[in-house]
Design a protein around this motif. Structure first.
Motif, PDB file in Angstrom:
ATOM      1  N   VAL A   3     -28.552 -19.243 -59.444  1.00  0.00           N
ATOM      2  CA  VAL A   3     -29.072 -19.737 -57.960  1.00  0.00           C
ATOM      3  C   VAL A   3     -29.335 -20.766 -57.644  1.00  0.00           C
ATOM      4  CG1 VAL A   3     -30.140 -18.739 -56.428  1.00  0.00           C
ATOM      5  CG2 VAL A   3     -29.705 -17.039 -58.279  1.00  0.00           C
ATOM      6  N   SER A   4     -28.507 -21.767 -56.375  1.00  0.00           N
ATOM      7  CA  SER A   4     -29.095 -22.674 -56.045  1.00  0.00           C
ATOM      8  C   SER A   4     -30.716 -23.014 -55.853  1.00  0.00           C
ATOM      9  CB  SER A   4     -27.934 -22.954 -55.179  1.00  0.00           C
ATOM     10  OG  SER A   4     -28.817 -24.019 -54.046  1.00  0.00           O
ATOM     11  N   LYS A   5     -31.228 -23.687 -56.032  1.00  0.00           N
ATOM     12  CA  LYS A   5     -32.468 -23.808 -54.826  1.00  0.00           C
ATOM     13  C   LYS A   5     -32.357 -23.259 -53.822  1.00  0.00           C
ATOM     14  CE  LYS A   5     -35.554 -25.909 -58.509  1.00  0.00           C
ATOM     15  NZ  LYS A   5     -36.628 -27.378 -58.684  1.00  0.00           N
ATOM     16  N   ASP A   6     -31.475 -23.993 -53.003  1.00  0.00           N
ATOM     17  CA  ASP A   6     -30.978 -23.763 -51.779  1.00  0.00           C
ATOM     18  C   ASP A   6     -31.332 -22.203 -51.165  1.00  0.00           C
ATOM     19  OD1 ASP A   6     -30.988 -26.641 -51.581  1.00  0.00           O
ATOM     20  OD2 ASP A   6     -28.982 -26.607 -51.203  1.00  0.00           O
ATOM     21  N   ASP A   7     -30.539 -21.760 -52.232  1.00  0.00           N
ATOM     22  CA  ASP A   7     -31.454 -20.000 -51.774  1.00  0.00           C
ATOM     23  C   ASP A   7     -32.804 -19.454 -51.680  1.00  0.00           C
ATOM     24  OD1 ASP A   7     -28.432 -20.060 -51.285  1.00  0.00           O
ATOM     25  OD2 ASP A   7     -27.527 -20.140 -53.294  1.00  0.00           O
TER      26      ASP A   7
END
Lengths: 71, 270
Positions: A3-7
């Motif tokens: 999971v991207s940290k942006d999410d």
């Protein structure tokens, strides 16, 4: 799947927070603080690096790194 | 809205838990849930067993097969569960007093048998639930309600005790060093044989107040400053002077009890 940290974002469940201050003390970016009720509060979301150490050391499941859709 | 970890592995209607503000036990309980998640275990194949004490309330909050037993006897019940259902991953949660005083006998014999149980010792150095009596891990000189002038006993090192009794995996970490703690719990779950992880916790309410250790954060800072990793201690012994050493004390393979038991049954079938 990674999971991207942006999410991700830090979520706080204030009703479970007992105000011990452990997450605030060990936040590497010092973005957390107490609110007027003596519970944890996100003071500076822009500088949060989403490391998740607050969640790891919270004894009460009151703060965690979760998906933005959880808001 | 809850943490997915909480939704998946806890009885949400029982939360928030009753542990005091800043109690380290919640940190250990959460590390156990994460370690179980990382180990990819089927929830229905996990059984969590506890005795009596603050730590022993944990299975009440955790959504697995759970068993809350009598004081000190968690390992005895867990031995029965494991022998009856060897396919279960049996995890024992016990406090320092529960495990090394009331249940000290069960600890040494479970370790000696090398039965495939995972024991997590929630070590807060005191009997918290009953009002702060000193325990077998209270440091010499420290105070408790039953040692108002300072404890004259020498403390147990529970990790070394388990290792000496034959545990094939024994490790120690603190609630400050939570990444390491979770890693050891994962290793203990994956280990075949008797494994024990001593999770050094903090009790700000009783131990902290009796011994003027300050707030939960002050006590966490003390853990940070007082424990040194075994690898560092080995390379730079000067850094470990006057400190506690954490790390994997034992990690070895020996014949496991339930397998030996099955072999006897197979042999006698003729």
């Amino acid at each position: 799947m990674a999971v991207s940290k942006d999410d991700l974002m830090v979520h706080i469940k204030e009703e479970w927070c007992k105000g011990c201050g452990i997450c605030i003390a060990y936040c590497p970016k010092k973005v957390l603080g107490f609110n007027e009720h003596g519970k944890v509060s996100m003071l500076d979301r822009d500088n949060c690096i989403k490391c998740g150490m607050c969640e790891m050391r919270c004894p009460d499941f009151a703060i965690f790194l979760g998906g933005k859709e959880n808001v | 809205m809850n943490n997915p970890l909480v939704e998946n592995y806890f009885r949400v209607d029982k939360l928030p838990h009753i542990w005091c503000p800043g109690c380290g036990h919640g940190i250990i309980m959460s590390a156990i849930a994460r370690a179980i998640e990382k180990s990819g275990l089927d929830k229905d194949k996990v059984c969590i067993v506890s005795g009596i004490g603050c730590s022993s309330r944990a299975p009440g909050y955790m959504d697995f097969n759970t068993l809350h037993t009598t004081h000190g006897r968690a390992l005895a019940f867990a031995t029965g569960v494991k022998l009856a259902n060897p396919e279960l991953e049996v995890i024992v949660i016990a406090g320092d007093g529960d495990l090394s005083a009331i249940g000290g006998n069960h600890l040494i014999h479970a370790a000696r048998r090398n039965i495939n149980l995972t024991t997590i010792c929630f070590n807060n150095n005191i009997y918290g639930m009953t009002g702060g009596q000193y325990s077998p891990t209270t440091a010499t000189g420290d105070k408790g309600t039953t040692a108002p002038y300072g404890n004259i006993d020498r403390p147990f090192d529970i990790t070394q005790l388990a290792a000496g009794a034959g545990a094939t995996y024994a490790a120690k970490a603190t609630v400050y060093h939570v990444n390491q703690l979770q890693k050891y719990i994962e290793a203990a779950i994956g280990h075949k044989g008797f494994s024990m992880v001593e999770a050094v916790s903090v009790c700000p309410t009783y131990y902290g107040r009796k011994n003027k250790k300050g707030s939960a954060v002050d006590m966490m800072n003390w853990l940070k400053d007082s424990f040194v990793d075994m690898k560092i201690a080995e390379k730079m012994p000067e850094k470990a002077v006057g400190k506690f050493v954490m790390g994997e004390y034992v990690n070895k393979v020996e014949p496991e009890y339930t397998e030996l038991y099955d072999q006897v049954i197979e042999r006698l079938k003729g």
